[in-house]
Write a protein that holds these residues in place. Structure first.
Motif, short mmCIF file in Angstrom:
data_model
loop_
_atom_site.label_atom_id
_atom_site.label_comp_id
_atom_site.label_asym_id
_atom_site.label_seq_id
_atom_site.Cartn_x
_atom_site.Cartn_y
_atom_site.Cartn_z
N GLY A 70 38.07 51.09 41.10
CA GLY A 70 37.79 49.45 41.38
C GLY A 70 36.61 49.05 40.82
N CYS A 81 39.93 43.64 39.45
CA CYS A 81 41.10 43.16 40.37
C CYS A 81 42.46 43.18 39.75
N CYS A 85 42.38 38.07 38.38
CA CYS A 85 42.27 36.85 38.94
C CYS A 85 42.78 35.79 37.96
N CYS A 91 36.26 37.90 40.03
CA CYS A 91 36.64 39.20 40.76
C CYS A 91 35.33 39.41 41.36
N PRO A 94 36.77 45.15 44.13
CA PRO A 94 38.53 45.25 44.11
C PRO A 94 39.14 44.69 44.93
N GLY A 95 40.29 43.76 44.24
CA GLY A 95 41.13 43.23 45.18
C GLY A 95 40.73 41.97 45.91
N LYS A 96 39.39 41.28 45.48
CA LYS A 96 39.00 40.28 46.09
C LYS A 96 38.37 39.21 45.12
N CYS A 97 39.20 38.04 44.77
CA CYS A 97 38.86 37.03 44.06
C CYS A 97 38.19 35.93 44.77
N LYS A 106 45.49 35.72 47.25
CA LYS A 106 44.51 37.04 46.76
C LYS A 106 44.04 36.86 45.48
N TYR A 107 44.87 36.58 44.49
CA TYR A 107 44.69 36.54 43.19
C TYR A 107 44.54 34.93 42.33
#
Length: 178
Positions: A70, A81, A85, A91, A94-97, A106-107
């Motif tokens: 990540g 991400c 995003c 970003c 990792p996985g959080k924008c 989420k994106y």
């Protein structure tokens, strides 16, 4: 300088855990590589990285970081991400924008003002538009005329009336004569 036994023990534990993590990464990389292909991964337990690796990255050779999942960059300083995003989002981890106003999900792939914001308005919260001067309404769709439009005229833009029938003028006051 005297080093306590517990510090040495915790340092050894960290080194053992790092070596185990590296071993698992090497095994995983080798399992994905075709037979006979060497995976170029060299770990130097005395390696020194200055500045240090970020986000739990591991210093594997002098000034070379091995990033945890990540993260990327020379020092593992950038989160990534996947998918990336959208709509100008950033970003954070990792996985959080972090989304720009008007976008969510989420994106940052969803517009959070489903009705849209017209006439130069911008979405500032779910379903709420911030309208430029001269416009109002949930979607910035109603114009404001300082002086009312008369004789059935309609305000179509800030301080602009569209007149009906035989009327004309700024406020639809004048009657056309045939």
């Amino acid at each position: 300088m005297e080093v306590s036994h517990s510090c040495l023990k915790s340092g050894r534990i960290w080194l053992i855990l790092a070596a185990l993590a590296l071993f698992l990464v090497i095994c995983d990389a080798r399992s994905k590589a075709s037979r006979g292909v060497a995976v170029p991964f060299v770990f130097d337990p005395k390696a020194f990285c200055d500045p240090p690796c970020q986000h739990a990255g591991l210093c594997i050779r002098n000034s070379t970081c091995f990033c945890s999942k990540g993260y990327e960059g020379e020092l593992c300083q950038y989160a990534n991400c996947y998918p990336k995003c959208k709509n100008g989002g950033e970003c954070l981890r990792p996985g959080k924008c972090r989304c720009l106003p008007g976008y969510g999900g989420k994106y940052c792939h969803k517009a959070i003002c489903p009705q849209g914001c017209r006439n130069g308005g911008s979405c500032v919260a779910p379903g709420i538009c911030s309208c430029p001067e001269g416009w109002v309404g949930g979607a910035c769709h109603k114009a404001i005329c300082r002086h009312p439009c008369l004789n059935g005229g309609k305000c179509v833009a800030p301080n602009v009336c569209r007149c009906r029938g035989p009327y004309s003028g700024a406020q639809c006051r004048e009657k056309k004569v045939h």
